[in-house]
Design an enzyme around this catalytic site. Structure first.
Site, mmCIF file in Angstrom:
data_model
loop_
_atom_site.group_PDB
_atom_site.id
_atom_site.type_symbol
_atom_site.label_atom_id
_atom_site.label_comp_id
_atom_site.label_asym_id
_atom_site.label_seq_id
_atom_site.Cartn_x
_atom_site.Cartn_y
_atom_site.Cartn_z
ATOM 1 N N HIS A 231 0.798 -1.235 0.000
ATOM 2 C CA HIS A 231 0.000 0.000 0.000
ATOM 3 C C HIS A 231 0.829 1.284 0.000
ATOM 4 C CE1 HIS A 231 0.967 0.125 4.289
ATOM 5 N NE2 HIS A 231 0.583 1.384 4.275
HETATM 6 C C1 UD1 Z 1 -2.098 6.116 5.149
HETATM 7 C C2 UD1 Z 1 -0.798 6.654 5.724
HETATM 8 C C3 UD1 Z 1 0.247 5.560 5.753
HETATM 9 C C4 UD1 Z 1 -0.257 4.333 6.450
HETATM 10 C C5 UD1 Z 1 -1.588 3.902 5.867
HETATM 11 C C6 UD1 Z 1 -2.150 2.787 6.689
HETATM 12 C C7 UD1 Z 1 -0.439 9.030 5.234
HETATM 13 C C8 UD1 Z 1 0.320 9.995 4.428
HETATM 14 N N1 UD1 Z 1 -0.278 7.747 4.898
HETATM 15 O O1 UD1 Z 1 -1.848 5.767 3.803
HETATM 16 O O2 UD1 Z 1 1.390 6.016 6.438
HETATM 17 O O3 UD1 Z 1 0.678 3.297 6.322
HETATM 18 O O4 UD1 Z 1 -2.511 5.007 5.901
HETATM 19 O O5 UD1 Z 1 -3.058 2.026 5.989
HETATM 20 O O6 UD1 Z 1 -1.141 9.390 6.141
HETATM 21 N N2 UD1 Z 1 -9.238 5.100 0.697
HETATM 22 C C9 UD1 Z 1 -10.471 4.502 0.619
HETATM 23 N N3 UD1 Z 1 -11.108 4.186 1.786
HETATM 24 C C10 UD1 Z 1 -10.590 4.452 3.018
HETATM 25 C C11 UD1 Z 1 -9.329 5.083 3.077
HETATM 26 C C12 UD1 Z 1 -8.677 5.398 1.909
HETATM 27 O O7 UD1 Z 1 -10.985 4.237 -0.462
HETATM 28 O O8 UD1 Z 1 -11.236 4.126 4.038
HETATM 29 C C13 UD1 Z 1 -8.514 5.388 -0.562
HETATM 30 C C14 UD1 Z 1 -8.747 6.775 -1.102
HETATM 31 O O9 UD1 Z 1 -8.804 6.692 -2.473
HETATM 32 C C15 UD1 Z 1 -7.478 7.507 -0.683
HETATM 33 C C16 UD1 Z 1 -6.416 6.402 -0.707
HETATM 34 O O10 UD1 Z 1 -7.104 5.247 -0.311
HETATM 35 O O11 UD1 Z 1 -7.175 8.560 -1.528
HETATM 36 C C17 UD1 Z 1 -5.255 6.661 0.206
HETATM 37 O O12 UD1 Z 1 -5.692 6.893 1.555
HETATM 38 P P1 UD1 Z 1 -4.838 7.838 2.530
HETATM 39 O O13 UD1 Z 1 -5.430 7.803 3.874
HETATM 40 O O14 UD1 Z 1 -4.613 9.154 1.903
HETATM 41 O O15 UD1 Z 1 -3.417 7.158 2.552
HETATM 42 P P2 UD1 Z 1 -3.035 5.642 2.787
HETATM 43 O O16 UD1 Z 1 -2.427 5.131 1.536
HETATM 44 O O17 UD1 Z 1 -4.180 4.901 3.353
HETATM 45 N N1 UDP Z 2 -4.047 -5.088 8.779
HETATM 46 C C1 UDP Z 2 -5.382 -5.461 8.930
HETATM 47 N N2 UDP Z 2 -6.071 -5.882 7.814
HETATM 48 C C2 UDP Z 2 -5.501 -5.930 6.579
HETATM 49 C C3 UDP Z 2 -4.143 -5.539 6.434
HETATM 50 C C4 UDP Z 2 -3.453 -5.104 7.557
HETATM 51 O O1 UDP Z 2 -5.905 -5.439 10.043
HETATM 52 O O2 UDP Z 2 -6.186 -6.312 5.617
HETATM 53 C C5 UDP Z 2 -3.302 -4.644 9.982
HETATM 54 C C6 UDP Z 2 -1.925 -5.243 10.124
HETATM 55 O O3 UDP Z 2 -1.980 -6.521 10.743
HETATM 56 C C7 UDP Z 2 -1.227 -4.224 10.992
HETATM 57 C C8 UDP Z 2 -1.824 -2.922 10.508
HETATM 58 O O4 UDP Z 2 -3.057 -3.261 9.864
HETATM 59 O O5 UDP Z 2 -1.546 -4.393 12.343
HETATM 60 C C9 UDP Z 2 -0.881 -2.286 9.563
HETATM 61 O O6 UDP Z 2 -1.516 -1.282 8.862
HETATM 62 P P1 UDP Z 2 -1.011 -0.783 7.461
HETATM 63 O O7 UDP Z 2 -0.221 -1.839 6.792
HETATM 64 O O8 UDP Z 2 -2.193 -0.257 6.770
HETATM 65 O O9 UDP Z 2 -0.114 0.476 7.854
HETATM 66 P P2 UDP Z 2 1.409 0.643 8.316
HETATM 67 O O10 UDP Z 2 1.661 -0.260 9.466
HETATM 68 O O11 UDP Z 2 2.255 0.347 7.142
HETATM 69 O O12 UDP Z 2 1.477 2.071 8.667
#
Ligand code: UD1
Ligand code: UDP
Length: 387
Positions: A231
């Site tokens: 991601h």
């Molecule tokens: C964010 C964090 C990242 C973290 C991740 C955990 C920032 C800059 N990044 O990344 O550090 O590892 O969360 O998962 O804060 N979207 C949906 N539904 C949702 C949420 C997001 O469809 O419930 C889609 C949207 O199109 C959005 C994209 O995902 O634009 C990215 O979401 P965003 O929260 O901006 O960043 P993450 O990639 O989730």
């Molecule tokens: N996780 C979850 N469901 C999923 C994928 C990840 O519950 O489908 C959990 C994972 O076990 C970990 C956390 O989400 O505890 C990590 O989140 P993510 O990878 O989104 O973010 P990061 O840790 O890279 O910031």
């Protein structure tokens, strides 16, 4: 004491659940001071599978404030958070703002609190990738600069902060004489607490065994599949990197389960991706299901921060689809290997990677949530004569 906890993204719900449980236990014990925790959900993540499922499973109380900020560019999303968090903090006047990790919600919580002169405690302080092209690195560096209490998972994190001059001069702040200043310009305090995700994992591991039937649902047998997540913007927003990773997945002759983050889903849909038979794309799953999947996987392939640590704690070998990691100890101990987005290195690692027999404990004693709360309660700013 009133603490406003600002969270918004999946890993933050998991981390905050552990500390919220420690706060509830503190209050139940009748210890002083009683703590009122105000949960502020920025709305950065909003799909049921990215947010509500964690509140249900981890028994996190309903947030008092849901800011519904949603998705957007970094500037738009963070800007909306700043405005909305400011309103909440002005109304609630908490003694502390508690933030987690390195997302835009972390940055917005830190910045808003600092401007309102509310002290900030940062859980998972001091992590660095030394790659400022990562939005998370910028968020962490700023949050750590603004925090009064830096709760670190490891000595490496403490050393990273010291290299930036944070925590080196405890007790010698140039502001120390300005006791009457309402701004809490106390020198930042750095404490090693261990990692609160270990608490979260303990809570979930037992429940995952009884409450998750995901292996049966997906027709998987223990050790008979690989688990992958992707991601990070550096992988999803770079078509060469993403296609190398997908091409490596296709080249593997083992079933691979891939819970797809919504950011990645968008890119895969736009590119018309069709997975080969061996690759099973599923929606993001709840915490019990992911822990059940991790526990029984032969191996993890991921660019997630949290999953690198979970793999280590669960003794599952981890192949990290990045060029660097903040969780360097997992690599140094031989249980995690960095392969970037290089197709051949990914395939070779999946076929040959064998971690060593030694598996020293990492990131604390599993009680990081309690240690974090203690550090907060013992902070000099809570002594009445300071302010
Ligand atoms: C964010 C964090 C990242 C973290 C991740 C955990 C920032 C800059 N990044 O990344 O550090 O590892 O969360 O998962 O804060 N979207 C949906 N539904 C949702 C949420 C997001 O469809 O419930 C889609 C949207 O199109 C959005 C994209 O995902 O634009 C990215 O979401 P965003 O929260 O901006 O960043 P993450 O990639 O989730
Ligand atoms: N996780 C979850 N469901 C999923 C994928 C990840 O519950 O489908 C959990 C994972 O076990 C970990 C956390 O989400 O505890 C990590 O989140 P993510 O990878 O989104 O973010 P990061 O840790 O890279 O910031």
């Amino acid at each position: 004491m009133k603490i406003a906890t600002v969270i918004g993204a999946r890993p933050q719900f998991i981390k905050a659940a552990a500390v919220s449980r420690a706060i509830a236990a503190h209050n139940r014990s009748g210890a002083s001071p009683a703590i009122e925790e105000i949960l502020v959900h920025t709305g950065q993540h909003y799909d049921d599978g990215m947010s509500a499922v964690f509140f249900r499973e981890l028994e996190i109380p309903e947030p008092q404030y849901h800011l519904n900020v949603g998705s957007g560019s970094h500037g738009c999303q963070t800007g909306r958070m700043l405005a909305a968090i400011e309103e909440v903090l002005l109304r609630e006047k908490p003694d502390w703002v508690l933030i987690y990790g390195d997302t835009n919600s972390t940055l917005a919580g830190a910045l808003t609190a600092a401007k309102l002169h509310i002290p900030v405690a940062h859980v998972e302080a001091g992590l660095r990738s030394f790659n400022r092209r990562m939005p998370e690195e910028i968020n962490r560096v700023v949050a750590d600069q603004l925090a009064q209490l830096l709760l670190c998972p490891s000595q490496v994190a403490v050393d990273n902060l010291a290299a930036e001059g944070i925590g080196k001069n405890e007790g010698q702040s140039p502001f120390f004489s300005e006791k009457k200043c309402p701004v809490p310009v106390f020198p930042p305090k750095v404490v090693i607490t261990g990692d609160v995700m270990a608490n979260a994992l303990q809570f979930a591991a037992a429940r995952a065994s009884t409450q998750s039937d995901i292996l049966t649902r997906l027709g998987l047998r223990p050790q008979g599949y690989l688990l992958a997540t992707v991601h990070r913007a550096e992988n999803t927003d770079n078509s060469d990197r993403l296609s190398n990773i997908l091409s490596a997945f296709a080249a593997l002759d083992e079933p691979l389960v891939f819970p797809v983050h919504p950011r990645t889903r968008k890119v895969l849909q736009a590119s018309g991706y069709h997975p080969p038979n061996s690759v099973k794309l599923i929606d993001p799953v709840g915490y019990f299901d992911i822990i059940a999947l991790e526990k029984s996987a032969r191996l993890l392939l991921t660019d997630s921060g949290g999953m690198q640590k979970e793999a280590y704690w669960l003794k599952v070998p981890c192949i990290t689809l990045r060029d660097e990691t903040e969780w360097v100890e997992t690599v140094q101990n031989g249980w995690n290997i960095l392969v970037g987005a290089d197709r051949d290195r990914i395939v070779a690692a999946v076929r040959a990677f064998m971690p060593p027999p030694a598996h020293p404990p990492l990131y604390g004693d599993g009680r990081a949530a309690v240690h974090s709360l203690k550090a907060l309660l013992n902070h000099p700013l809570n002594q009445e004569d300071v302010l």
